[in-house]
Scaffold this motif. Sequence first.
Motif, PDB file in Angstrom:
ATOM      1  N   TYR A   1      -2.722  -5.936 -11.028  1.00  0.00           N
ATOM      2  CA  TYR A   1      -1.438  -5.701 -10.358  1.00  0.00           C
ATOM      3  C   TYR A   1      -0.516  -4.856 -11.226  1.00  0.00           C
ATOM      4  CZ  TYR A   1      -2.797  -9.138  -6.823  1.00  0.00           C
ATOM      5  OH  TYR A   1      -3.445  -9.800  -5.802  1.00  0.00           O
TER       6      TYR A   1
ATOM      7  N   PHE B   1      -7.699  -6.238  -1.223  1.00  0.00           N
ATOM      8  CA  PHE B   1      -7.140  -7.506  -1.708  1.00  0.00           C
ATOM      9  C   PHE B   1      -8.126  -8.651  -1.493  1.00  0.00           C
ATOM     10  CE2 PHE B   1      -3.486  -4.896  -0.434  1.00  0.00           C
ATOM     11  CZ  PHE B   1      -2.840  -4.814  -1.657  1.00  0.00           C
ATOM     12  N   GLN B   2      -7.884  -9.718  -2.272  1.00  0.00           N
ATOM     13  CA  GLN B   2      -8.781 -10.868  -2.194  1.00  0.00           C
ATOM     14  C   GLN B   2      -8.823 -11.421  -0.757  1.00  0.00           C
ATOM     15  OE1 GLN B   2      -7.965 -13.703  -5.216  1.00  0.00           O
ATOM     16  NE2 GLN B   2      -9.691 -14.998  -4.685  1.00  0.00           N
ATOM     17  N   ARG B   3      -7.618 -11.677  -0.220  1.00  0.00           N
ATOM     18  CA  ARG B   3      -7.545 -11.982   1.215  1.00  0.00           C
ATOM     19  C   ARG B   3      -7.312 -10.617   1.852  1.00  0.00           C
ATOM     20  NH1 ARG B   3      -3.212 -15.650   2.824  1.00  0.00           N
ATOM     21  NH2 ARG B   3      -1.938 -14.787   1.191  1.00  0.00           N
TER      22      ARG B   3
ATOM     23  N   PHE C   1      -6.358  -0.167  -2.240  1.00  0.00           N
ATOM     24  CA  PHE C   1      -6.397  -1.605  -2.544  1.00  0.00           C
ATOM     25  C   PHE C   1      -7.343  -2.366  -1.629  1.00  0.00           C
ATOM     26  CE2 PHE C   1      -2.285  -0.045  -3.863  1.00  0.00           C
ATOM     27  CZ  PHE C   1      -2.063  -0.650  -5.077  1.00  0.00           C
TER      28      PHE C   1
ATOM     29  N   ARG D   1       1.110   4.475  -5.012  1.00  0.00           N
ATOM     30  CA  ARG D   1       0.307   3.461  -4.319  1.00  0.00           C
ATOM     31  C   ARG D   1      -0.277   4.023  -3.022  1.00  0.00           C
ATOM     32  NH1 ARG D   1       4.375  -0.591  -5.721  1.00  0.00           N
ATOM     33  NH2 ARG D   1       5.139  -0.652  -3.578  1.00  0.00           N
ATOM     34  N   ARG D   2       0.522   4.883  -2.403  1.00  0.00           N
ATOM     35  CA  ARG D   2       0.100   5.367  -1.099  1.00  0.00           C
ATOM     36  C   ARG D   2      -0.918   6.504  -1.216  1.00  0.00           C
ATOM     37  NH1 ARG D   2       3.993   7.022   3.830  1.00  0.00           N
ATOM     38  NH2 ARG D   2       2.397   6.847   5.430  1.00  0.00           N
TER      39      ARG D   2
ATOM     40  N   LEU E   1       2.142  -2.884  -8.799  1.00  0.00           N
ATOM     41  CA  LEU E   1       2.695  -3.974  -7.994  1.00  0.00           C
ATOM     42  C   LEU E   1       3.500  -4.940  -8.868  1.00  0.00           C
ATOM     43  CD1 LEU E   1      -0.283  -4.724  -5.553  1.00  0.00           C
ATOM     44  CD2 LEU E   1       1.856  -3.579  -5.021  1.00  0.00           C
ATOM     45  N   LYS E   2       3.079  -5.065 -10.116  1.00  0.00           N
ATOM     46  CA  LYS E   2       3.829  -5.900 -11.069  1.00  0.00           C
ATOM     47  C   LYS E   2       4.276  -5.035 -12.226  1.00  0.00           C
ATOM     48  CE  LYS E   2       1.972 -10.659 -10.965  1.00  0.00           C
ATOM     49  NZ  LYS E   2       2.517 -11.011  -9.731  1.00  0.00           N
TER      50      LYS E   2
ATOM     51  N   ILE F   1       0.818  -1.215   0.000  1.00  0.00           N
ATOM     52  CA  ILE F   1       0.000   0.000   0.000  1.00  0.00           C
ATOM     53  C   ILE F   1       0.854   1.269   0.000  1.00  0.00           C
ATOM     54  CG2 ILE F   1      -1.995  -1.143   1.036  1.00  0.00           C
ATOM     55  CD1 ILE F   1      -1.299   0.160   3.692  1.00  0.00           C
ATOM     56  N   GLY F   2       2.145   1.096  -0.220  1.00  0.00           N
ATOM     57  CA  GLY F   2       2.961   2.270  -0.500  1.00  0.00           C
ATOM     58  C   GLY F   2       4.000   2.670   0.526  1.00  0.00           C
TER      59      GLY F   2
ATOM     60  N   PHE G   1      -5.993  -9.150   4.255  1.00  0.00           N
ATOM     61  CA  PHE G   1      -4.704  -8.730   4.811  1.00  0.00           C
ATOM     62  C   PHE G   1      -4.854  -7.617   5.858  1.00  0.00           C
ATOM     63  CE2 PHE G   1      -3.105 -10.770   0.966  1.00  0.00           C
ATOM     64  CZ  PHE G   1      -2.085 -11.531   1.493  1.00  0.00           C
TER      65      PHE G   1
ATOM     66  N   VAL H   1      -4.205  -6.281   9.629  1.00  0.00           N
ATOM     67  CA  VAL H   1      -3.157  -6.546  10.622  1.00  0.00           C
ATOM     68  C   VAL H   1      -3.823  -7.157  11.852  1.00  0.00           C
ATOM     69  CG1 VAL H   1      -1.297  -5.528  11.981  1.00  0.00           C
ATOM     70  CG2 VAL H   1      -1.840  -4.603   9.728  1.00  0.00           C
TER      71      VAL H   1
ATOM     72  N   TYR I   1       4.913 -15.259 -17.796  1.00  0.00           N
ATOM     73  CA  TYR I   1       5.483 -15.990 -16.658  1.00  0.00           C
ATOM     74  C   TYR I   1       6.380 -17.092 -17.194  1.00  0.00           C
ATOM     75  CZ  TYR I   1       2.099 -13.726 -13.562  1.00  0.00           C
ATOM     76  OH  TYR I   1       1.392 -12.811 -12.859  1.00  0.00           O
TER      77      TYR I   1
ATOM     78  N   GLU J   1       5.906   3.956  -5.006  1.00  0.00           N
ATOM     79  CA  GLU J   1       5.386   3.830  -3.633  1.00  0.00           C
ATOM     80  C   GLU J   1       4.442   4.991  -3.315  1.00  0.00           C
ATOM     81  OE1 GLU J   1       9.404   1.539  -2.139  1.00  0.00           O
ATOM     82  OE2 GLU J   1       9.066   3.620  -1.486  1.00  0.00           O
ATOM     83  N   ALA J   2       4.841   6.186  -3.740  1.00  0.00           N
ATOM     84  CA  ALA J   2       4.008   7.368  -3.476  1.00  0.00           C
ATOM     85  C   ALA J   2       2.670   7.249  -4.197  1.00  0.00           C
ATOM     86  CB  ALA J   2       4.748   8.622  -3.910  1.00  0.00           C
TER      87      ALA J   2
END
Lengths: 389, 225
Positions: B50, B90-92, B88, B82-83, B55-56, A295-296, B94, B96, B11, B79-80
């Motif tokens: 992705y 996600f499927q699972r 996001f 994405r942030r 991410l990819k 997430i960045g 995630f 914390v 792949y 990163e910036a």
Amino acid sequence: MTQKLSAVRYIKNNKRRCAVLIVSLGLCFVMTYLTQFLLSTTEESFRPILLENTKKLQFIQIAGSSYGLDVDNTNQEEFNRLWNEKNHELAKKLETHRGIKKAYNAQILWAVIAPAVGNMTYEIPLVEKEEIPVILEHFGAVLSEGRLPENPGEIVLDGATMKNQGFTLNHYFDETNYGKNFKIVGIIDCSSYFGCGIPSDNNRQSSRIIVLSEDIQDISSHLKQEGIEVRENYDSIVDYSWGEEFFYNEITAVLGTSSSYIYVGIIILLSVSLLIVYTMYLRDRRNEWCLYYSIGYSKTTIYFSIIRELLFNFTAALLIGIVLIVAAQWILYAVMIEPQGLKCKYIHWKTIGQILCTYMLIFGILQIPVQYALFKIRTIDAMEDELYS
Amino acid sequence: MFEIKNITMIYDMEKTEKIYALAGFDLTLPDRGLVGIIGPSGSGKSTLMYCLSTLKKPTDGQILYNGRELANLKDQEREALRRLEFGFVFQRHFLVPYLSAVDNVTVAAAKYDKNTPEQAKQLLSNLGLGSKEWGKRPSKLSGGQRQRTAIARAMINNPKVLFADEPTAALDHENAFGVMKILKDYAKENLVIVITHDHSILKDANSIIEMWDGNISAVKDGEFI
């Protein structure tokens, strides 16, 4: 304000895990320090005997052969008479030396001090009644309880030795070794372990010359001036230079080596156990960091949050360690050291330095699993690829 | 917003029989609206998401985001992005595990001040999580509540693009439609890309991209499909 990953969030929500790290680090700090503290009772209790007493009082025992007496062809009675004469002569001569206040022919008693590790004997001079106040004054000792010796076989002893050996006022001194020959009639106050008394009627043989001096370090040089060459295997000299050598070579060095072994053992044990536990903790948090990265948050940000957590744990361990050490020292002093008349040292800078170095070393060692954990951070897509591959 | 040109993702590059997750196609995505990407497993829809979300990195081709090619961005810029601009789900989910629902949302906030927890609570509340749930850890939340928390986390920075990979997979029908309604509302001002197997949840989508074997097999546009 740009958000950084907070270390507090983890610590606040994982108190038990953090507590395990903090307590194990803190306890090792406490163990290392208290080991040194307990060993210090030996060093600090022997220090005044070897380094203070020997500056004020020196004990000389010169063998007959060193005086030139014919040991083999003289009968025992004659030999003793001649030997006493020589001792008296030497004492008189020594009294004329600069720095020597008095020199007596005297007997001695052996008193024992037993700290946590080892034990040490020291000499208690036995002199004539009128010399006792002189010796006590020279030694800076004052009578605190009972009275001064007045009759043969009476002695005064410092309070610390009394406690250490379980002696009581008006009871016999070391009955096991001396029977009922010596009675403690007074307790003195002084900075070291010390005592003095009047010889018993049972034995008037004076085997030692006792020198009251003003800071003479090496009495052998004074003996040399009187033509006596001290022979190591025959003659016995207790002075500052002997005490200093014995203290640093036999006490400090031996205890230093022992504490080094203990210290290294603790470091190895601590490093290995922390490395295992911490690696497990880090492994459990991989998903969390992969999420942050996805997430960045950068890996650097994640790294600094881990470091902040570690620093918090280390600081907390140090603070808790300090509190535990102060409490443990206070308890040990109250229940063990003071009742046994022992001396100790509370602050050990060298050990504190060692502990700080150990913490830095462990902090450095823990960078290995941290760096590995950072290396293993993937984005969520890569984790899902791993999951399904 | 996104302009995709001949995107290819291979792949097992080292093997002789290469697997094309994305087989080279062009696509343009709007600035706002709910876009559904649908297809069977292995069709390349997650890989596409992705790649779009940085991410990819695709093996070949270009992805332009507001005119900037994503492949040319430095790590810090990605990163910036994405942030600050992407969100996001996600499927699972995630989440914390040791954080409360509110903390799971605020942890993604790009900026943190005293209002951030209130914002998180408001978001959770809008998503149907009552105040009783705010302090609970993920293990104490139901599947639907976890997913809503994950959506709130994705929305905390008010991202321009929200990527949701199977956001309703763990939910019952009622909850699934509830979540889709939230995403649809969010899509009024932003772009929401939803990946799913389930046609039924995309009934309100602005467009649907159907994928098959790494290619786009159909694109359906319309107010209601």
